[in-house]
Design an enzyme around this catalytic site. Structure first.
Site, PDB file in Angstrom:
ATOM      1  N   HIS A   9       0.833  -1.212   0.000  1.00  0.00           N
ATOM      2  CA  HIS A   9       0.000   0.000   0.000  1.00  0.00           C
ATOM      3  C   HIS A   9       0.866   1.260   0.000  1.00  0.00           C
ATOM      4  CE1 HIS A   9       0.995   0.748   4.216  1.00  0.00           C
ATOM      5  NE2 HIS A   9       0.825  -0.562   4.407  1.00  0.00           N
ATOM      6  N   GLU A  79      -1.647  -7.280   7.591  1.00  0.00           N
ATOM      7  CA  GLU A  79      -0.307  -7.165   8.161  1.00  0.00           C
ATOM      8  C   GLU A  79      -0.202  -8.018   9.428  1.00  0.00           C
ATOM      9  OE1 GLU A  79       2.813  -7.002   8.030  1.00  0.00           O
ATOM     10  OE2 GLU A  79       3.048  -4.921   7.382  1.00  0.00           O
TER      11      GLU A  79
END
Length: 199
Positions: A9, A79
């Site tokens: 990202h 994550e």
């Protein structure tokens, strides 16, 4: 031969001030939005036929900025969970216990209430394996720096201590041929390599 495009990202609001995010749902910074937009022509040229994204805002917003509003969201590509370290400034963690922080970066230390590297690697590896089976030729996964490093560990035996942090809005490319993975590109960004990306 299949190809897998792994995109981290764009810079998040916490990346910009060097705070650990883990699974906290933090938005992109203005810079992160610009980074994702700059990467879009690169990803369009790669022409993925199947697109997945972490379900965290910073990842699926990046996917949308890359032109994939309809990317399938998956918790499995989140994550690593950093437990009690969530939201902590990296500088403060290093000042308090540099050995613990370096151990975490190397995959050998688990923050209190956090996820182990072994469990994280297993989670993301299974998710990618399943996604590859469902992909015809070109798979795009918009995810997180830790996810990309975990996959490189699981697929190519590159342990986290041997890999620099993945740059924001960069793409790493893997080829899959006859059951074997090969690294074709790492950490590519239209603005050039990033050597000091935030965790």
């Amino acid at each position: 031969m299949k190809r897998i495009f792994l995109v981290r990202h764009g810079e998040s609001e916490w990346n910009s001030v060097r705070r650990l995010q883990g699974q906290a749902d933090i938005d992109l910074s203005a810079r992160g939005v610009a980074q994702a937009k700059a990467l879009r022509p690169v990803i369009e040229a790669m022409a993925p036929d199947h697109v997945l994204t972490s379900d965290l805002l910073r990842a699926h917003k990046t996917a949308a900025l890359l032109g994939f509003d309809d990317a399938v969201r998956s918790r499995e590509f989140r994550e690593i969970d950093v437990g009690d370290w969530t939201g902590q400034a990296i500088a403060d963690l290093i000042a308090a216990d540099e050995e613990a922080y370096r151990g975490w970066r190397a995959g050998t230390f688990v923050p209190p209430q956090g996820e182990s590297w072994h469990d994280f690697r297993s989670r993301t590896l299974k998710a990618l394996t399943d996604a590859c089976e469902a992909t015809r030729d070109r798979l795009l996964v918009v995810c997180h720096g830790g996810v990309i490093r975990a996959l490189l560990d699981g697929l190519l035996s590159l342990p986290p201590k041997r890999i620099i942090p993945v740059g924001p809005a960069s793409v790493t490319v893997l080829a899959l041929n006859d059951g074997h993975f090969r690294l074709e590109s790492f950490n590519f960004s239209p603005s050039g390599p990033v050597f000091d990306a935030p965790d």
